[in-house]
Design a protein around this motif. Structure first.
Motif, mmCIF file in Angstrom:
data_model
loop_
_atom_site.group_PDB
_atom_site.id
_atom_site.type_symbol
_atom_site.label_atom_id
_atom_site.label_comp_id
_atom_site.label_asym_id
_atom_site.label_seq_id
_atom_site.Cartn_x
_atom_site.Cartn_y
_atom_site.Cartn_z
ATOM 1 N N ASP A 178 -52.266 12.811 9.309
ATOM 2 C CA ASP A 178 -53.671 13.236 9.204
ATOM 3 C C ASP A 178 -54.282 12.893 10.782
ATOM 4 N N PRO A 179 -54.649 14.380 11.184
ATOM 5 C CA PRO A 179 -54.970 14.216 12.740
ATOM 6 C C PRO A 179 -55.994 13.238 13.046
ATOM 7 N N MET A 180 -57.000 12.887 12.053
ATOM 8 C CA MET A 180 -58.113 11.841 12.374
ATOM 9 C C MET A 180 -57.558 10.493 12.607
ATOM 10 N N LYS A 181 -56.572 10.360 11.729
ATOM 11 C CA LYS A 181 -55.612 8.977 11.723
ATOM 12 C C LYS A 181 -55.022 8.715 13.052
ATOM 13 N N VAL A 182 -54.401 10.015 13.618
ATOM 14 C CA VAL A 182 -53.632 9.891 14.745
ATOM 15 C C VAL A 182 -54.777 9.571 15.912
ATOM 16 N N LEU A 183 -55.825 10.040 15.731
ATOM 17 C CA LEU A 183 -56.868 10.101 16.860
ATOM 18 C C LEU A 183 -57.460 8.638 16.824
ATOM 19 N N GLU A 184 -57.349 8.084 15.785
ATOM 20 C CA GLU A 184 -57.993 6.757 15.703
ATOM 21 C C GLU A 184 -56.851 5.800 16.130
ATOM 22 N N SER A 185 -55.583 6.088 15.846
ATOM 23 C CA SER A 185 -54.667 4.984 16.447
ATOM 24 C C SER A 185 -54.575 5.084 17.924
ATOM 25 N N LEU A 186 -54.647 6.328 18.400
ATOM 26 C CA LEU A 186 -54.620 6.502 19.813
ATOM 27 C C LEU A 186 -55.843 5.824 20.419
ATOM 28 N N GLN A 187 -57.090 5.769 20.124
ATOM 29 C CA GLN A 187 -58.203 5.069 20.352
ATOM 30 C C GLN A 187 -57.949 3.556 20.348
ATOM 31 N N GLU A 188 -57.086 3.057 19.220
ATOM 32 C CA GLU A 188 -56.745 1.967 19.187
ATOM 33 C C GLU A 188 -55.878 1.414 20.286
ATOM 34 N N VAL A 189 -54.942 2.372 20.833
ATOM 35 C CA VAL A 189 -53.972 2.099 21.964
ATOM 36 C C VAL A 189 -54.761 1.911 23.278
ATOM 37 N N CYS A 190 -56.018 2.922 23.447
ATOM 38 C CA CYS A 190 -56.666 2.969 24.511
ATOM 39 C C CYS A 190 -57.583 1.579 24.558
ATOM 40 N N ALA A 242 -46.122 0.324 35.943
ATOM 41 C CA ALA A 242 -46.210 -0.726 34.990
ATOM 42 C C ALA A 242 -47.048 -0.294 33.553
ATOM 43 N N ILE A 243 -48.347 0.149 33.997
ATOM 44 C CA ILE A 243 -49.646 0.399 33.027
ATOM 45 C C ILE A 243 -48.862 1.632 32.280
ATOM 46 N N LEU A 244 -48.133 2.609 33.051
ATOM 47 C CA LEU A 244 -47.601 3.751 32.111
ATOM 48 C C LEU A 244 -46.618 3.308 31.188
ATOM 49 N N ARG A 245 -45.755 2.650 31.444
ATOM 50 C CA ARG A 245 -44.640 2.018 30.582
ATOM 51 C C ARG A 245 -45.415 1.195 29.391
ATOM 52 N N GLU A 246 -46.431 0.336 29.620
ATOM 53 C CA GLU A 246 -47.326 -0.359 28.725
ATOM 54 C C GLU A 246 -47.762 0.622 27.826
ATOM 55 N N ALA A 247 -48.327 1.542 28.260
ATOM 56 C CA ALA A 247 -49.186 2.538 27.261
ATOM 57 C C ALA A 247 -48.212 3.090 26.346
ATOM 58 N N LYS A 248 -47.023 3.538 26.761
ATOM 59 C CA LYS A 248 -45.985 4.158 25.967
ATOM 60 C C LYS A 248 -45.531 3.129 25.045
ATOM 61 N N LEU A 249 -45.382 1.833 25.399
ATOM 62 C CA LEU A 249 -44.968 0.755 24.614
ATOM 63 C C LEU A 249 -46.102 0.776 23.152
ATOM 64 N N GLN A 250 -47.385 0.590 23.627
ATOM 65 C CA GLN A 250 -48.249 0.329 22.519
ATOM 66 C C GLN A 250 -48.679 1.451 21.817
ATOM 67 N N VAL A 251 -48.257 2.663 22.207
ATOM 68 C CA VAL A 251 -48.403 3.904 21.231
ATOM 69 C C VAL A 251 -47.238 3.775 20.029
ATOM 70 N N LEU A 252 -46.125 3.610 20.311
ATOM 71 C CA LEU A 252 -45.234 3.179 19.397
ATOM 72 C C LEU A 252 -45.292 2.021 18.509
ATOM 73 N N ILE A 253 -45.956 0.937 19.190
ATOM 74 C CA ILE A 253 -46.270 -0.276 18.453
ATOM 75 C C ILE A 253 -47.291 0.203 17.450
ATOM 76 N N VAL A 254 -48.294 0.647 17.803
ATOM 77 C CA VAL A 254 -49.478 1.006 16.976
ATOM 78 C C VAL A 254 -49.111 2.015 15.853
ATOM 79 N N PHE A 255 -48.444 3.056 16.206
ATOM 80 C CA PHE A 255 -47.900 4.090 15.332
ATOM 81 C C PHE A 255 -46.942 3.437 14.249
#
Length: 281
Positions: A178-190, A242-255
């Motif tokens: 669901d695109p809206m669920k993906v966008l909400e998860s990415l906002q959680e990462v942000c 460091a922030i770039l690596r952390e952002a990618k890690l958080q995407v995987l964790i939240v997803f």
């Protein structure tokens, strides 16, 4: 006679080396009490050490030639002869040397790089700047190998240490999600990144949005993989990687927490009725 000249020449070399070490020591301690930017101080120190090396080298060569009576300041003929020899050597090497020096001058004058910067030269050589000289730039790459590039061969520089940088993270997600669920998860990462690295977030303009934000869907052309979503954030350069690596890690964790599947290449095989009949037979 020859032995005494050889000994005096060795003494000249030893004295030149000692003086060079003293000059470099004084320069390093001098810049410790200045109030310039640390990277700028290191760069100036590196350049001045390089210049002092070439000056001591030239003086040593002249004194050694004088010891062997090849160049004599009191004899015009010797000066002309020495100048002719120098002229021949310079004529052969001047083109590349002058190109290195002039290109190095503009790199320094325009402050394109400083000691400690992480850069990519000619889209090929990358690493931290370890030394900046009038003829070359030395890098230390990820494998700790030292790479030296003549200034005349430098055509392009990508500097990852210039004050601020934009972190851009792309992620492919399956079309079944669901695109809206993906966008909400990415906002959680942000939100996580904005809270964790709030001291390193910057904004380009007073009215611009501070921190990470969801940029949105940026590609749906690769049907076999999935839709591409993007998040961005402007950060200080020293924390970029460091922030770039952390952002990618958080995407995987939240997803994973939200049961969202990352897109990956898939192949669909369509069998005709004749193929199905042949398989049953």
């Amino acid at each position: 006679m020859f032995v005494s000249k050889l000994i005096r020449s060795m003494v000249i070399i030893i004295i030149a080396c000692i003086l060079l070490k003293i000059i470099q020591f004084l320069l390093k301690n001098l810049f410790k009490i200045t109030k310039f930017d640390e990277r700028y101080e290191d760069t100036l120190c590196s350049v001045l050490c390089s210049v002092s090396y070439y000056i001591m080298f030239c003086l040593s060569v002249i004194l050694i030639l004088r010891e062997f009576e090849i160049v004599d300041a009191t004899a015009f003929g010797s000066i002309v002869t020495g100048a002719s020899i120098v002229g021949i050597v310079a004529g052969v090497a001047s083109q590349s040397i002058l190109k290195d020096i002039f290109n190095g001058f503009f790199i320094l004058f325009e402050k394109q790089i400083h000691v400690g910067d992480f850069i990519v030269i000619n889209e090929e050589f990358k690493g931290n700047v370890e030394e900046v000289g009038i003829r070359s730039v030395s890098l230390r790459d990820w494998d700790l190998k030292r790479i030296t590039i003549p200034n005349g061969n430098i055509n392009s520089i990508r500097n990852y240490s210039k004050d601020v940088m934009r972190v851009i993270v792309h992620v492919r997600v399956s079309y079944e999600e669901d695109p809206m669920k993906v966008l909400e998860s990415l906002q959680e990462v942000c939100n996580i990144m904005n809270e964790k690295y709030k001291d390193y977030l910057v904004k380009l303009r007073p009215s611009s949005y501070l921190g990470f934000k969801v940029y949105g869907i940026t590609d749906i052309e690769k049907i076999s993989i999935g839709a591409k979503y993007t998040i961005t954030g402007v950060v200080t350069s020293e924390k970029y990687f460091a922030i770039l690596r952390e952002a990618k890690l958080q995407v995987l964790i939240v997803f994973k927490k939200n049961n969202i599947k990352i897109g990956y290449p898939t192949n669909i095989n369509i069998l005709s009725n004749e193929d199905n009949i042949n398989e049953e037979l």
